[in-house]
Design a protein around this motif. Sequence first.
Motif, PDB file in Angstrom:
ATOM      1  N   ILE A 123      46.544  26.693  68.243  1.00 39.25           N
ATOM      2  CA  ILE A 123      47.793  26.690  69.025  1.00 39.25           C
ATOM      3  C   ILE A 123      48.546  28.002  68.815  1.00 39.25           C
ATOM      4  N   GLY A 133      61.702  26.340  65.199  1.00 38.97           N
ATOM      5  CA  GLY A 133      60.883  25.385  64.440  1.00 38.97           C
ATOM      6  C   GLY A 133      59.856  26.121  63.593  1.00 38.97           C
ATOM      7  N   LEU A 134      60.130  26.180  62.270  1.00 34.67           N
ATOM      8  CA  LEU A 134      59.193  26.885  61.387  1.00 34.67           C
ATOM      9  C   LEU A 134      58.390  25.864  60.581  1.00 34.67           C
ATOM     10  N   GLY A 135      57.546  25.111  61.298  1.00 32.82           N
ATOM     11  CA  GLY A 135      56.634  24.176  60.633  1.00 32.82           C
ATOM     12  C   GLY A 135      55.260  24.805  60.557  1.00 32.82           C
ATOM     13  N   ALA A 136      54.230  23.943  60.606  1.00 30.98           N
ATOM     14  CA  ALA A 136      52.860  24.451  60.450  1.00 30.98           C
ATOM     15  C   ALA A 136      52.526  25.482  61.528  1.00 30.98           C
ATOM     16  N   ILE A 137      52.810  25.145  62.792  1.00 32.25           N
ATOM     17  CA  ILE A 137      52.434  26.050  63.880  1.00 32.25           C
ATOM     18  C   ILE A 137      53.397  27.239  63.955  1.00 32.25           C
ATOM     19  N   PRO A 194      66.195  24.048  61.285  1.00 33.70           N
ATOM     20  CA  PRO A 194      67.335  23.478  60.548  1.00 33.70           C
ATOM     21  C   PRO A 194      67.085  23.306  59.049  1.00 33.70           C
ATOM     22  N   HIS A 195      65.852  22.975  58.661  1.00 37.88           N
ATOM     23  CA  HIS A 195      65.625  22.759  57.227  1.00 37.88           C
ATOM     24  C   HIS A 195      65.745  24.080  56.452  1.00 37.88           C
ATOM     25  N   CYS A 204      58.984  22.709  67.555  1.00 40.05           N
ATOM     26  CA  CYS A 204      59.429  21.556  66.763  1.00 40.05           C
ATOM     27  C   CYS A 204      58.790  20.275  67.292  1.00 40.05           C
ATOM     28  N   ARG A 205      58.931  19.227  66.503  1.00 37.33           N
ATOM     29  CA  ARG A 205      58.415  17.911  66.929  1.00 37.33           C
ATOM     30  C   ARG A 205      59.493  17.174  67.706  1.00 37.33           C
ATOM     31  N   THR A 241      65.778  16.131  68.763  1.00 36.49           N
ATOM     32  CA  THR A 241      65.175  17.217  69.565  1.00 36.49           C
ATOM     33  C   THR A 241      64.763  16.773  70.974  1.00 36.49           C
ATOM     34  N   THR A 271      54.607  25.409  73.808  1.00 31.81           N
ATOM     35  CA  THR A 271      53.304  24.785  73.527  1.00 31.81           C
ATOM     36  C   THR A 271      53.504  23.570  72.624  1.00 31.81           C
ATOM     37  N   ARG A 330      55.992  20.217  72.924  1.00 34.06           N
ATOM     38  CA  ARG A 330      55.963  18.977  73.695  1.00 34.06           C
ATOM     39  C   ARG A 330      56.941  19.097  74.865  1.00 34.06           C
ATOM     40  N   ASP A 364      52.706  24.707  78.395  1.00 32.78           N
ATOM     41  CA  ASP A 364      51.413  24.023  78.218  1.00 32.78           C
ATOM     42  C   ASP A 364      51.577  22.506  78.171  1.00 32.78           C
ATOM     43  N   HIS A 388      47.942  21.377  78.935  1.00 38.09           N
ATOM     44  CA  HIS A 388      47.919  20.946  77.526  1.00 38.09           C
ATOM     45  C   HIS A 388      46.596  21.389  76.880  1.00 38.09           C
TER      46      HIS A 388
HETATM   47  N1  LIG Z   1      49.994  22.099  72.789  1.00 34.85           N
HETATM   48  C1  LIG Z   1      49.239  21.484  71.920  1.00 34.85           C
HETATM   49  O1  LIG Z   1      48.055  21.253  72.182  1.00 34.85           O
HETATM   50  C2  LIG Z   1      49.778  21.082  70.577  1.00 34.85           C
HETATM   51  C3  LIG Z   1      51.113  20.883  70.370  1.00 34.85           C
HETATM   52  N2  LIG Z   1      51.582  20.496  69.135  1.00 34.85           N
HETATM   53  C4  LIG Z   1      53.018  20.317  68.995  1.00 34.85           C
HETATM   54  O2  LIG Z   1      53.558  21.479  68.356  1.00 34.85           O
HETATM   55  C5  LIG Z   1      54.792  21.139  67.720  1.00 34.85           C
HETATM   56  C6  LIG Z   1      54.827  21.708  66.311  1.00 34.85           C
HETATM   57  O3  LIG Z   1      53.816  21.100  65.540  1.00 34.85           O
HETATM   58  P1  LIG Z   1      53.738  21.357  63.963  1.00 34.85           P
HETATM   59  O4  LIG Z   1      54.029  22.767  63.666  1.00 34.85           O
HETATM   60  O5  LIG Z   1      52.466  20.769  63.500  1.00 34.85           O
HETATM   61  O6  LIG Z   1      54.951  20.468  63.471  1.00 34.85           O
HETATM   62  P2  LIG Z   1      55.698  20.505  62.064  1.00 34.85           P
HETATM   63  O7  LIG Z   1      56.224  19.143  61.821  1.00 34.85           O
HETATM   64  O8  LIG Z   1      54.827  21.135  61.029  1.00 34.85           O
HETATM   65  O9  LIG Z   1      56.916  21.511  62.327  1.00 34.85           O
HETATM   66  C7  LIG Z   1      58.032  21.204  63.100  1.00 34.85           C
HETATM   67  C8  LIG Z   1      59.192  22.050  62.579  1.00 34.85           C
HETATM   68  O10 LIG Z   1      60.305  21.912  63.444  1.00 34.85           O
HETATM   69  C9  LIG Z   1      61.488  21.880  62.632  1.00 34.85           C
HETATM   70  N3  LIG Z   1      62.579  21.253  63.375  1.00 34.85           N
HETATM   71  C10 LIG Z   1      62.999  19.976  63.356  1.00 34.85           C
HETATM   72  N4  LIG Z   1      64.079  19.824  64.161  1.00 34.85           N
HETATM   73  C11 LIG Z   1      64.316  21.025  64.714  1.00 34.85           C
HETATM   74  C12 LIG Z   1      65.276  21.517  65.619  1.00 34.85           C
HETATM   75  N5  LIG Z   1      66.246  20.731  66.116  1.00 34.85           N
HETATM   76  N6  LIG Z   1      65.235  22.814  65.962  1.00 34.85           N
HETATM   77  C13 LIG Z   1      64.298  23.629  65.452  1.00 34.85           C
HETATM   78  N7  LIG Z   1      63.345  23.220  64.583  1.00 34.85           N
HETATM   79  C14 LIG Z   1      63.364  21.936  64.223  1.00 34.85           C
HETATM   80  C15 LIG Z   1      61.078  21.091  61.420  1.00 34.85           C
HETATM   81  O11 LIG Z   1      61.948  21.327  60.346  1.00 34.85           O
HETATM   82  C16 LIG Z   1      59.662  21.638  61.189  1.00 34.85           C
HETATM   83  O12 LIG Z   1      59.712  22.775  60.362  1.00 34.85           O
HETATM   84  C17 LIG Z   1      54.879  19.612  67.799  1.00 34.85           C
HETATM   85  O13 LIG Z   1      55.731  19.265  68.868  1.00 34.85           O
HETATM   86  C18 LIG Z   1      53.464  19.178  68.109  1.00 34.85           C
HETATM   87  O14 LIG Z   1      53.417  17.944  68.763  1.00 34.85           O
HETATM   88  C19 LIG Z   1      50.762  20.343  68.070  1.00 34.85           C
HETATM   89  C20 LIG Z   1      49.411  20.535  68.230  1.00 34.85           C
HETATM   90  C21 LIG Z   1      48.811  20.864  69.496  1.00 34.85           C
END
Ligand SMILES: NC(=O)C1=CN([C@@H]2O[C@H](COP(=O)(O)OP(=O)(O)OC[C@H]3O[C@@H](n4cnc5c(N)ncnc54)[C@H](O)[C@@H]3O)[C@@H](O)[C@H]2O)C=CC1
Length: 327
Positions: A105, A152-156, A176-177, A208-209, A214, A235, A237, A261, A285
């Motif tokens: 991603i 959103g600074l998570g995994a992706i 936010p975290h 972000c999720r 959100t 990319t 949701r 996407d 997607h």
């Molecule tokens: N297009 C695709 O095929 C794919 C899309 N995704 C989507 O990508 C997104 C990110 O996935 P991951 O990085 O794995 O999630 P994650 O859970 O590792 O990271 C999400 C981050 O967003 C932060 N966050 C929470 N509320 C927020 C806000 N109001 N504003 C800004 N940041 C906020 C969280 O603190 C966290 O650091 C998800 O929505 C997931 O569903 C994931 C995989 C494939």
Amino acid sequence: MKPLVTVIEPEGPQEWFAALNEIAEVKFFSPRGPVRAAEIDGILAGSAAVVITSATAVSNDQLLAATGLKLIAKCGGPPSNIDVEYAARCGVAVSCVPGANTTTIAEYTVMLIIAALRRFDLQLPVVRRGGWRSSDSLLGHDLRDATVGIVGLGAIGREVLDRLVPFGCRLLVYSPHARGRRPDDGRFSFVETLEEMLPQCDAVTLHCRVNETTRGFFDERLFKMMKAGSVFVNTARGALVDERALARALENGPLSAAAVDVFQIEPPQSQNPLLRCGSALLTPHSAGWTVEALRRECGGAVDSVLAFFADKTIPGLLNEDYIRHLR
Ligand SMILES: NC(=O)C1=CN([C@@H]2O[C@H](COP(=O)(O)OP(=O)(O)OC[C@H]3O[C@@H](n4cnc5c(N)ncnc54)[C@H](O)[C@@H]3O)[C@@H](O)[C@H]2O)C=CC1
Ligand SMILES: O=C(O)C(=O)[C@H](O)COP(=O)(O)O
């Protein structure tokens, strides 16, 4: 007798599941047309474990009726198509393969940021139409000189950040975290609010999720704060974004282009306003849709099934607490 494991609508060739033959009788269910619920009823009821993707929704009634079913192994990220807690109450463990497509991603996102900054929406049709580089609107922008906002600074988000750093662009991060934190490596800056970030950015990318805070949060108010001529990439949701507001921001400004996407309803319905926005690059997607990512997702599901039947710790088990409680 070996347990029956059914792989439903596999996202890869049968050889990716070959390791299952060691411990199970393996069947594949690859329907040609739309799947009928009754077919899934029969598979769930007759299998000790199933491997599924998000294409197969499993209802609570089906879980309750599937008395021989012990494990659902979902390929890829956490399932939105199964009530995991309810599954545990029915004695069904549910696993997934988190992170299998994180890098996939991130790579795609960087491509979309560049594609939007370089106006691929305008460039791609030109040559086929017999045109050439005649319009100023084809003039793009360098990523190196851009300010990019990562929401959103998570995994992706982290992997997107890592991949953007070598381009030399200015990077702002809102998550936010991370409030009040200072990065110690000088590669980027945290901002405290989106209000602070958005007016500065040439590109904004969402990672972000979806949760109560959100859902739909990227709305008219936020789009109006964005810099004139900037681009927006999603990319994550579709549910995070007010699609009508995005379409208006593309048609009336401030956005020059967007790359999307993911949609609120997938595939998007004909009335989705983004379908009529020429400056929106839309993909189905498919940010995670690579051979390597699917292989990791299917391989992870296979590992979960093997571990389950070997009585080992199940990788990616989602309802461990409930299952432990039931044992
Ligand atoms: N297009 C695709 O095929 C794919 C899309 N995704 C989507 O990508 C997104 C990110 O996935 P991951 O990085 O794995 O999630 P994650 O859970 O590792 O990271 C999400 C981050 O967003 C932060 N966050 C929470 N509320 C927020 C806000 N109001 N504003 C800004 N940041 C906020 C969280 O603190 C966290 O650091 C998800 O929505 C997931 O569903 C994931 C995989 C494939
Ligand atoms: O892993 C995710 O999250 C994705 O968005 C993948 O593209 C596939 O998602 P599911 O189809 O497994 O929900």
